[in-house]
Scaffold this motif. Structure first.
Motif, mmCIF file in Angstrom:
data_model
loop_
_atom_site.group_PDB
_atom_site.id
_atom_site.type_symbol
_atom_site.label_atom_id
_atom_site.label_comp_id
_atom_site.label_asym_id
_atom_site.label_seq_id
_atom_site.Cartn_x
_atom_site.Cartn_y
_atom_site.Cartn_z
ATOM 1 N N LEU A 1 0.824 -1.195 0.000
ATOM 2 C CA LEU A 1 0.000 0.000 0.000
ATOM 3 C C LEU A 1 0.868 1.259 0.000
ATOM 4 C CD1 LEU A 1 -2.759 1.412 0.264
ATOM 5 C CD2 LEU A 1 -2.501 1.187 2.739
ATOM 6 N N VAL A 2 1.931 1.232 0.777
ATOM 7 C CA VAL A 2 2.819 2.387 0.874
ATOM 8 C C VAL A 2 3.454 2.690 -0.483
ATOM 9 C CG1 VAL A 2 4.938 3.261 1.944
ATOM 10 C CG2 VAL A 2 3.262 2.012 3.319
ATOM 11 N N LYS A 3 3.918 1.657 -1.166
ATOM 12 C CA LYS A 3 4.518 1.858 -2.489
ATOM 13 C C LYS A 3 3.471 2.355 -3.476
ATOM 14 C CE LYS A 3 7.285 -0.334 -6.057
ATOM 15 N NZ LYS A 3 8.566 0.288 -6.038
ATOM 16 N N HIS A 4 2.266 1.836 -3.387
ATOM 17 C CA HIS A 4 1.197 2.254 -4.294
ATOM 18 C C HIS A 4 0.905 3.749 -4.113
ATOM 19 C CE1 HIS A 4 -2.811 0.868 -6.321
ATOM 20 N NE2 HIS A 4 -2.185 1.803 -7.014
ATOM 21 N N ASP B 1 2.897 5.970 -2.846
ATOM 22 C CA ASP B 1 4.086 6.719 -3.235
ATOM 23 C C ASP B 1 4.166 6.881 -4.755
ATOM 24 O OD1 ASP B 1 6.357 8.112 -2.189
ATOM 25 O OD2 ASP B 1 7.628 6.518 -2.997
ATOM 26 N N VAL B 2 3.838 5.842 -5.501
ATOM 27 C CA VAL B 2 3.837 5.931 -6.969
ATOM 28 C C VAL B 2 2.716 6.872 -7.426
ATOM 29 C CG1 VAL B 2 3.478 4.650 -9.115
ATOM 30 C CG2 VAL B 2 4.963 3.720 -7.342
ATOM 31 N N LEU B 3 1.560 6.796 -6.794
ATOM 32 C CA LEU B 3 0.469 7.701 -7.151
ATOM 33 C C LEU B 3 0.836 9.161 -6.859
ATOM 34 C CD1 LEU B 3 -2.686 5.675 -6.040
ATOM 35 C CD2 LEU B 3 -2.120 6.426 -8.362
ATOM 36 N N ILE B 4 1.574 9.398 -5.789
ATOM 37 C CA ILE B 4 2.057 10.750 -5.499
ATOM 38 C C ILE B 4 2.935 11.239 -6.642
ATOM 39 C CG2 ILE B 4 3.639 12.083 -4.031
ATOM 40 C CD1 ILE B 4 2.559 10.405 -1.645
ATOM 41 N N ALA B 5 3.829 10.373 -7.113
ATOM 42 C CA ALA B 5 4.701 10.741 -8.230
ATOM 43 C C ALA B 5 3.888 10.987 -9.503
ATOM 44 C CB ALA B 5 5.753 9.655 -8.461
ATOM 45 N N VAL B 6 2.872 10.171 -9.740
ATOM 46 C CA VAL B 6 2.011 10.348 -10.916
ATOM 47 C C VAL B 6 1.328 11.720 -10.855
ATOM 48 C CG1 VAL B 6 -0.131 9.565 -12.009
ATOM 49 C CG2 VAL B 6 1.624 7.900 -11.379
ATOM 50 N N LEU B 7 0.742 12.034 -9.714
ATOM 51 C CA LEU B 7 0.054 13.320 -9.580
ATOM 52 C C LEU B 7 1.027 14.492 -9.666
ATOM 53 C CD1 LEU B 7 -2.537 12.494 -6.768
ATOM 54 C CD2 LEU B 7 -2.910 12.619 -9.237
ATOM 55 N N GLY B 8 2.196 14.334 -9.071
ATOM 56 C CA GLY B 8 3.203 15.393 -9.137
ATOM 57 C C GLY B 8 3.677 15.651 -10.549
ATOM 58 N N GLU B 9 3.944 14.587 -11.301
ATOM 59 C CA GLU B 9 4.387 14.743 -12.691
ATOM 60 C C GLU B 9 3.259 15.311 -13.553
ATOM 61 O OE1 GLU B 9 7.433 14.450 -14.260
ATOM 62 O OE2 GLU B 9 8.119 14.312 -12.187
ATOM 63 N N ALA B 10 2.026 14.918 -13.270
ATOM 64 C CA ALA B 10 0.893 15.463 -14.025
ATOM 65 C C ALA B 10 0.771 16.964 -13.790
ATOM 66 C CB ALA B 10 -0.398 14.752 -13.622
ATOM 67 N N ARG B 11 0.996 17.401 -12.570
ATOM 68 C CA ARG B 11 0.972 18.842 -12.281
ATOM 69 C C ARG B 11 2.066 19.569 -13.052
ATOM 70 N NH1 ARG B 11 0.078 19.197 -5.704
ATOM 71 N NH2 ARG B 11 -2.049 18.418 -5.714
ATOM 72 N N LEU B 12 3.257 18.986 -13.065
ATOM 73 C CA LEU B 12 4.357 19.614 -13.805
ATOM 74 C C LEU B 12 4.058 19.671 -15.299
ATOM 75 C CD1 LEU B 12 7.445 17.987 -12.028
ATOM 76 C CD2 LEU B 12 6.642 20.341 -11.819
ATOM 77 N N LEU B 13 3.468 18.602 -15.827
ATOM 78 C CA LEU B 13 3.141 18.559 -17.243
ATOM 79 C C LEU B 13 2.065 19.607 -17.583
ATOM 80 C CD1 LEU B 13 3.639 17.112 -19.940
ATOM 81 C CD2 LEU B 13 1.823 15.530 -19.324
ATOM 82 N N ARG B 14 1.062 19.696 -16.754
ATOM 83 C CA ARG B 14 -0.002 20.700 -16.981
ATOM 84 C C ARG B 14 0.564 22.106 -16.919
ATOM 85 N NH1 ARG B 14 -3.438 17.102 -13.544
ATOM 86 N NH2 ARG B 14 -4.827 16.056 -15.000
ATOM 87 N N ALA B 15 1.480 22.339 -15.981
ATOM 88 C CA ALA B 15 2.073 23.673 -15.824
ATOM 89 C C ALA B 15 2.967 24.050 -17.005
ATOM 90 C CB ALA B 15 2.871 23.739 -14.523
ATOM 91 N N SER B 16 3.537 23.052 -17.667
ATOM 92 C CA SER B 16 4.455 23.326 -18.775
ATOM 93 C C SER B 16 3.733 23.520 -20.105
ATOM 94 C CB SER B 16 5.483 22.208 -18.912
ATOM 95 O OG SER B 16 4.864 21.018 -19.368
#
Length: 97
Positions: free
Chosen positions: A73-76, A78-93
């Protein structure tokens, strides 16, 4: 063919998982998270990184759905956090239309 953000919008996961990931995404650190999930070396741009993270998350989600003993669960989250973080960066760019 859907674009990467369209794929992300269609992602269906348990509400509690997404809620935890959204809370963690505020503290997203690209260097730490990508190093942990994608390995060392030069990091890909947000689009390719997001695709790799989505593939990794899909594998983890399959383990969750089949009650695999190796599911973390912790890894899941953590990966979802990275997915959301990268999506924010992509939207901002992306240029505003």
């Amino acid at each position: 063919m859907k674009d990467i953000l369209g794929i992300l919008n269609d992602l269906r996961r348990p509400r509690l998982l997404l809620r935890a990931a959204r809370l963690g995404a505020d503290e997203y650190s690209r260097n730490q998270h990508l190093k942990r999930h994608l390995g060392y070396g030069a990091f890909p741009r947000s689009g390719p990184a997001l695709m790799r993270l989505l593939e990794l998350e899909s594998d983890i989600n399959d383990k969750r759905r089949t009650s695999d003993a190796s599911y973390s669960l912790v890894k899941h989250v953590d990966v979802l956090i990275a997915v959301l973080g990268e999506a924010r960066l992509l939207r901002a760019s992306r240029p505003v239309s």
